[in-house]
Write a protein that holds these residues in place. Structure first.
Motif, PDB file in Angstrom:
ATOM      1  N   LYS A   1       1.449 -13.017 -45.358  1.00 17.37           N
ATOM      2  CA  LYS A   1       2.645 -13.231 -44.584  1.00 17.37           C
ATOM      3  C   LYS A   1       4.026 -13.547 -45.314  1.00 17.37           C
ATOM      4  CE  LYS A   1       0.261 -11.271 -41.059  1.00 17.37           C
ATOM      5  NZ  LYS A   1       0.742  -9.925 -40.710  1.00 17.37           N
ATOM      6  N   ILE A   2       4.939 -13.312 -44.954  1.00 17.92           N
ATOM      7  CA  ILE A   2       6.322 -13.905 -45.700  1.00 17.92           C
ATOM      8  C   ILE A   2       7.162 -14.602 -44.519  1.00 17.92           C
ATOM      9  CG2 ILE A   2       8.322 -13.659 -47.164  1.00 17.92           C
ATOM     10  CD1 ILE A   2       6.549 -11.307 -48.403  1.00 17.92           C
ATOM     11  N   VAL A   3       7.389 -15.643 -44.515  1.00 15.32           N
ATOM     12  CA  VAL A   3       8.259 -16.192 -43.556  1.00 15.32           C
ATOM     13  C   VAL A   3       9.379 -16.780 -44.044  1.00 15.32           C
ATOM     14  CG1 VAL A   3       8.308 -18.295 -41.998  1.00 15.32           C
ATOM     15  CG2 VAL A   3       6.097 -17.162 -42.082  1.00 15.32           C
ATOM     16  N   VAL A   4      10.683 -16.475 -43.362  1.00  8.95           N
ATOM     17  CA  VAL A   4      11.970 -17.165 -43.872  1.00  8.95           C
ATOM     18  C   VAL A   4      12.552 -17.958 -42.719  1.00  8.95           C
ATOM     19  CG1 VAL A   4      14.373 -16.630 -44.572  1.00  8.95           C
ATOM     20  CG2 VAL A   4      12.302 -15.059 -45.277  1.00  8.95           C
ATOM     21  N   ASP A   5      12.968 -18.989 -43.073  1.00  8.60           N
ATOM     22  CA  ASP A   5      13.467 -20.060 -42.041  1.00  8.60           C
ATOM     23  C   ASP A   5      15.005 -19.747 -42.405  1.00  8.60           C
ATOM     24  OD1 ASP A   5      14.723 -22.439 -41.175  1.00  8.60           O
ATOM     25  OD2 ASP A   5      13.388 -23.956 -41.590  1.00  8.60           O
ATOM     26  N   ASN A   6      15.743 -19.126 -41.342  1.00  5.97           N
ATOM     27  CA  ASN A   6      16.953 -18.782 -41.098  1.00  5.97           C
ATOM     28  C   ASN A   6      17.740 -19.687 -40.625  1.00  5.97           C
ATOM     29  OD1 ASN A   6      18.737 -16.708 -41.926  1.00  5.97           O
ATOM     30  ND2 ASN A   6      18.617 -15.781 -39.974  1.00  5.97           N
ATOM     31  N   THR A   7      17.590 -21.057 -40.378  1.00 12.40           N
ATOM     32  CA  THR A   7      18.344 -21.823 -39.669  1.00 12.40           C
ATOM     33  C   THR A   7      19.467 -22.215 -40.011  1.00 12.40           C
ATOM     34  OG1 THR A   7      16.357 -23.207 -38.968  1.00 12.40           O
ATOM     35  CG2 THR A   7      18.270 -24.367 -38.571  1.00 12.40           C
ATOM     36  N   PHE A   8      19.911 -22.306 -41.381  1.00 15.31           N
ATOM     37  CA  PHE A   8      21.232 -22.471 -42.169  1.00 15.31           C
ATOM     38  C   PHE A   8      22.075 -21.431 -41.859  1.00 15.31           C
ATOM     39  CE2 PHE A   8      21.175 -26.197 -45.343  1.00 15.31           C
ATOM     40  CZ  PHE A   8      20.487 -27.225 -44.236  1.00 15.31           C
ATOM     41  N   MET A   9      21.584 -20.220 -41.520  1.00 19.68           N
ATOM     42  CA  MET A   9      22.297 -18.972 -41.886  1.00 19.68           C
ATOM     43  C   MET A   9      22.638 -18.394 -40.364  1.00 19.68           C
ATOM     44  SD  MET A   9      23.549 -17.894 -44.981  1.00 19.68           S
ATOM     45  CE  MET A   9      24.173 -19.366 -44.902  1.00 19.68           C
TER      46      MET A   9
END
Length: 434
Positions: free
Chosen positions: A200-208
């Motif tokens: 699985k590939i997870v992206v933390d998108n909090t900043f954007m």
């Protein structure tokens, strides 16, 4: 206008979003999905459902909700709205961003291996290295994921093992704002000869936020947020969320959400849904002001380096340009030499010894508009010293490797008048005697 109700409008839909909602524009979805007029009263804002339990007409015969840990109307509304904004089919809300991290890792088999970007949020680093490794036997390899494509490919390919179950991306990273090429990492993972088909590939998108970036559109399996930050946007809620399209994994995460019980309160969900309604307007304002401040800092003689992906001087500038959503790119603003707004976060290094926190302390102690505080993404501007605050839990040797010295300052640009913020930074830099 009313966006047609989704599966969860009148029952516990576990954050489902349907095709009707996905066809609307960003702000239309932000305002209407999850906020359908109340069927009983016609109220255009959802009521706060504080009840911990729900009446049943007969055993198992209920109106979609049984017990508020398992499902709540306010949580369901927020989950559906965020899923619509991220382009996912399922949304899941948690009591914090760290709770999302913990739940995602709890969905992984014991003894798994994780490949994570090396410049990761301090709380995530702490969970990977001091919790998951102890409780689940999970091992993490931290990899530099930015830079030349050939170098990134070599490092990522070398890190992936047969037991690798998760690849964790944060972009831009916190606090050095390195930009990771999401499609490149996805390609490397999917084509790796040793990679499991279930990786699985997870992206933390909090900043954007979903206004500037939609990782699912670039091939990620799950996008996560600290809702505390930009999504809520008013520094009065602690929450986390995950959005994905994988129904089987979403079901597993929903099971863990209920079983572990790290769920947000109905009031927090109500506040966060309110925050989403102005997300587009706020992100435009954050980006416009951040670009102007980044350009001011870059021209200041006492500043060594400005780290803002929207500036041409940033090594990840072109990747950032490719990954930014078309709506954000079209909304501007743009500056000289191809500079563009890319979120509200800036980091910069002052011209002082990275081992000496004195100059930064003087700078940070002499500001009137900026607030010295951790966190980010609120309407008010915050400023902090990562080496002693947000990233104090990161081992010293790792901080040195990724460039977090005492001269690195992180700024969360709010939506105050830009001129006032620039004057405040001028005051602080002068007080530092730089």
């Amino acid at each position: 206008m009313t966006v047609p109700a989704t599966n969860g409008a009148s029952s516990n839909g576990n954050g489902h979003v349907d095709d009707h909602a996905s066809a609307a524009g960003f702000s239309t979805k932000a305002i209407h999905v999850g906020s359908e007029p109340n069927a009983a009263t016609g109220a255009v804002i959802p009521p706060i459902s504080l009840s911990s339990t729900f009446a049943q007409d007969g055993i198992g015969n209920h109106k979609g909700y049984e017990y508020s840990r398992s499902g709540n109307p306010n949580r369901d509304s927020f989950e559906r709205a965020l899923a619509a904004l991220e382009g996912g089919s399922r949304g899941l809300a948690f009591s914090s961003g760290s709770a999302v991290t913990a739940t995602v890792l709890n969905s992984m088999p014991s003894g798994s291996h994780i490949v994570s970007v090396n410049d990761v949020y301090g709380g995530t680093y702490r969970y990977f290295t001091k919790v998951a490794t102890v409780s689940q036997g999970i091992q993490t390899t931290f990899v530099e994921m930015d830079g030349a494509e050939a170098d990134v490919s070599e490092r990522v390919n070398a890190a992936i093992r047969k037991e690798t179950s998760l690849v964790w991306i944060e972009t831009p990273t916190n606090p050095t704002l390195r930009v990771v090429d999401i499609p490149l990492i996805v390609k490397l993972v999917r084509n790796h000869p040793n990679a499991s088909k279930d990786i699985k590939i997870v992206v933390d998108n909090t900043f954007m936020s979903p206004w500037f970036q939609n990782p699912l559109a670039h091939g990620a399996d799950l996008v996560m947020h600290s809702v505390t930050k930009y999504l809520n946007g008013h520094s009065d809620v602690v929450m986390g969320a995950a959005v994905l399209n994988d129904e089987a994994w979403a079901d597993r995460l929903a099971f863990l959400q209920n079983s572990i019980g790290a769920i947000p309160s109905p009031f927090d969900c109500w506040l966060a849904l309110r925050g989403l309604k102005t997300l587009a307007l706020r992100m435009k304002a954050h980006g416009e002001s951040a670009l102007a401040i980044a350009q001011f800092l870059e021209a200041h003689p006492s500043v060594e380096t400005v780290i803002y992906p929207g500036l041409p001087s940033h090594p990840g500038h072109q990747v950032a340009r490719r990954q930014i959503t078309k709506r954000a790119a079209a909304a501007g603003p743009t500056g000289e030499n191809g500079a563009f707004a890319y979120g509200g976060m800036i980091s910069f290094r002052i011209k002082s010894d990275p081992a000496d926190d004195g100059p930064a302390d003087k700078l940070l102690s002499n500001l009137n508009v900026f607030t010295l505080a951790e966190s980010l993404g609120g309407v008010e501007s915050l400023i902090e010293l990562p080496s002693k605050m947000t990233h104090g839990s990161v081992a010293l040797e790792d901080r040195i490797k990724i460039g977090i010295g005492h001269n690195l300052i992180r700024v969360s640009v709010g939506i105050e008048e830009t001129a006032d913020l620039i004057k405040d930074l001028e005051r602080g830099i002068k007080a530092a005697g730089l």
